[in-house]
Design an enzyme around this catalytic site. Structure first.
Site, PDB file in Angstrom:
ATOM      1  N   PHE A   1       0.853  -1.184   0.000  1.00  0.00           N
ATOM      2  CA  PHE A   1       0.000   0.000   0.000  1.00  0.00           C
ATOM      3  C   PHE A   1       0.888   1.234   0.000  1.00  0.00           C
ATOM      4  O   PHE A   1       1.744   1.387   0.861  1.00  0.00           O
ATOM      5  CB  PHE A   1      -0.923   0.040   1.223  1.00  0.00           C
ATOM      6  CG  PHE A   1      -1.805   1.254   1.233  1.00  0.00           C
ATOM      7  CD1 PHE A   1      -2.944   1.299   0.442  1.00  0.00           C
ATOM      8  CD2 PHE A   1      -1.480   2.370   1.991  1.00  0.00           C
ATOM      9  CE1 PHE A   1      -3.752   2.438   0.414  1.00  0.00           C
ATOM     10  CE2 PHE A   1      -2.283   3.512   1.968  1.00  0.00           C
ATOM     11  CZ  PHE A   1      -3.419   3.539   1.183  1.00  0.00           C
TER      12      PHE A   1
ATOM     13  N   LYS B   1       3.043   9.844   8.184  1.00  0.00           N
ATOM     14  CA  LYS B   1       2.446   9.349   9.433  1.00  0.00           C
ATOM     15  C   LYS B   1       3.098   9.908  10.707  1.00  0.00           C
ATOM     16  O   LYS B   1       2.802  11.024  11.083  1.00  0.00           O
ATOM     17  CB  LYS B   1       2.416   7.813   9.412  1.00  0.00           C
ATOM     18  CG  LYS B   1       1.433   7.289   8.353  1.00  0.00           C
ATOM     19  CD  LYS B   1       0.835   5.940   8.697  1.00  0.00           C
ATOM     20  CE  LYS B   1      -0.409   5.666   7.881  1.00  0.00           C
ATOM     21  NZ  LYS B   1      -0.173   5.023   6.582  1.00  0.00           N
TER      22      LYS B   1
ATOM     23  N   ASP C   1       9.416   2.519   1.294  1.00  0.00           N
ATOM     24  CA  ASP C   1       8.288   3.274   1.834  1.00  0.00           C
ATOM     25  C   ASP C   1       8.246   3.036   3.340  1.00  0.00           C
ATOM     26  O   ASP C   1       7.775   1.995   3.802  1.00  0.00           O
ATOM     27  CB  ASP C   1       6.989   2.815   1.147  1.00  0.00           C
ATOM     28  CG  ASP C   1       5.767   3.554   1.672  1.00  0.00           C
ATOM     29  OD1 ASP C   1       5.886   4.243   2.704  1.00  0.00           O
ATOM     30  OD2 ASP C   1       4.690   3.430   1.055  1.00  0.00           O
TER      31      ASP C   1
END
Ligand SMILES: *Cc1c(COP(=O)(O)O)cnc(C)c1O
Length: 399
Positions: A137, A251, A222
């Site tokens: 993702f 995040k 990532d």
């Protein structure tokens, strides 16, 4: 009071989230409170965002001070908190340079553009393809969505951006076979978060690094979910004895404030020159001040080691014991630091709901994997309480 707010939420907001019937209004540390006063222990932490817990005083004070000094100026000027944040990130990572943006997806867009531009600058033939993993993702914008290896996120939005290929995670041979002279980069999450806390096999990332070196490909990691101390080190790549060429962050980076970043080596970063990439709000003073306070706190003596590595092990041990007690309910416990998944033999949603009724927020991903991404300040008795509640729920709902 919740009911009226929830009705208005449904009336005025696009229906993009399956929200719980709770309005969260206030948070401190591991706890949040709803608008009707109910207290929750938060093991979601904004999905790996609130790494220092809710409203950490250092982040709040940094924001207050910065808000009084300067909220925004254009990136046409040098910005003090941005410089300080970049220096902190560079001094504590493989990277030489940072680019700031506002979210994870935007960081992926930046990384993908940088990888393509680097290939364009350094190779005579066309080299633009990016290989990523099934189950990955990377975000919801078109580039990030094209890199994402899960069909369910893409349905209805085709055609996507060309130049992305996908291979099974942890399959070095499949990767080797998919690399062509047109490949410019390999993009991976060190641990697949949204895909169900899927761990890399021990040598996977090292072997991927070797393939990259052999074929002159960039290794893009990532670290949007795995970064900022989550796995027990500041960045997850540090566990695997490798150096990437580019990483993406978001995040936890701002301790609860929206900010994303692309970090890269000088050799790669030099392919971005004035005019090649930009973001109006990227690296704005307010977000950078929050991120600076967050990293400084994370880097304090023993913080990541104690609160994340130690608590992570404590948490995993308790879940392992739970798995022994409920072999027909729990398939697997996996994770690293405080990024932990509990795979169930059945759907996770009813367990999430039962926890919520008992005053604990947890998340479920990939249908049957309970995901725990608590603030890194979580302590034993909070973990004990969650595991007691899970035990009780599994006893009451045996199948
Ligand atoms: C959350 C996430 C993203 C997307 O971040 P947004 O800020 O929601 O755009 C990308 N990659 C990974 C690994 C993530 O966990």
């Amino acid at each position: 009071m919740d009911k009226k707010l929830i009705d208005e939420s449904k009336k005025y907001l696009m229906n993009t989230y399956n929200r719980f019937p709770v309005v969260l209004r206030k948070g401190r540390g591991m706890k949040v409170w709803s608008s009707d006063g109910k207290e929750y222990l938060d093991f979601v932490g904004g999905i790996a965002v609130n790494c220092l817990g809710h409203c950490h005083p250092r982040v709040v004070i940094a924001l207050q001070k910065q808000a009084q000094r300067l909220l925004h100026v254009s990136n046409l000027y040098h910005i003090e908190p941005q410089i300080k944040l970049a220096r902190l990130l560079v001094e504590n990572s493989f990277a030489d340079k940072a680019f700031f943006c506002n979210s994870g997806a935007e960081a992926i867009e930046g990384a993908v553009k940088l990888a393509r531009k680097y290939a364009r600058d350094h190779f005579p033939h066309s080299k633009f393809e990016i290989i990523s993993a099934h189950g990955s993702f990377h975000g919801r914008t078109f580039g990030a969505l094209s890199a994402t290896g899960q069909e369910k996120f893409k349905e209805g939005f085709e055609p996507l951006v060309p130049g992305f290929k996908h291979v099974p995670f942890n399959d070095v041979e499949a990767l080797r076979k998919t690399v062509t002279e047109h490949t410019c980069a390999i993009l991976l999450e060190p641990i697949q978060g949204e895909g169900g806390i899927r761990m890399p096999s021990p040598d996977y990332l090292k072997q991927v690094r070797e393939i990259c070196d052999e074929h002159k490909l960039l290794l893009v990691l990532d670290e949007i979910q795995t970064g900022m101390g989550r796995t027990g080190k500041l960045f997850a790549y540090e566990h695997f004895d490798i150096k990437p060429d580019i990483i993406t962050l978001a995040k936890g980076l701002g301790g609860g404030v929206a900010i994303g970043a692309v970090l890269a080596t000088d050799a790669v970063a030099s392919s971005f020159q004035p005019g090649t990439h930009a973001s109006t709000f990227g690296g704005n003073p307010l977000a950078c001040a929050a991120a600076e306070a967050t990293i400084e706190t994370l880097l304090e003596d023993g913080f990541i080691l104690n609160s994340c590595s130690f608590m992570g092990k404590y948490f995993m041990n308790k879940l392992e014991k739970l798995k022994k007690d409920f072999p027909s309910t729990i398939i697997d416990v996996r994770g690293m630091g405080l990024l932990i998944g509990l795979e169930l033999t059945r759907a996770g949603a009813p367990v999430v709901e039962a926890c919520s009724k008992r005053g604990i927020l947890i998340n479920c991903t990939s249908g049957n994997v309970l995901r725990f991404t608590p603030p890194l300040i979580v302590v034993e008795k909070e973990i004990d309480h969650l595991v007691d509640v899970l035990e009780d729920i599994f006893e009451r709902q045996p199948e």
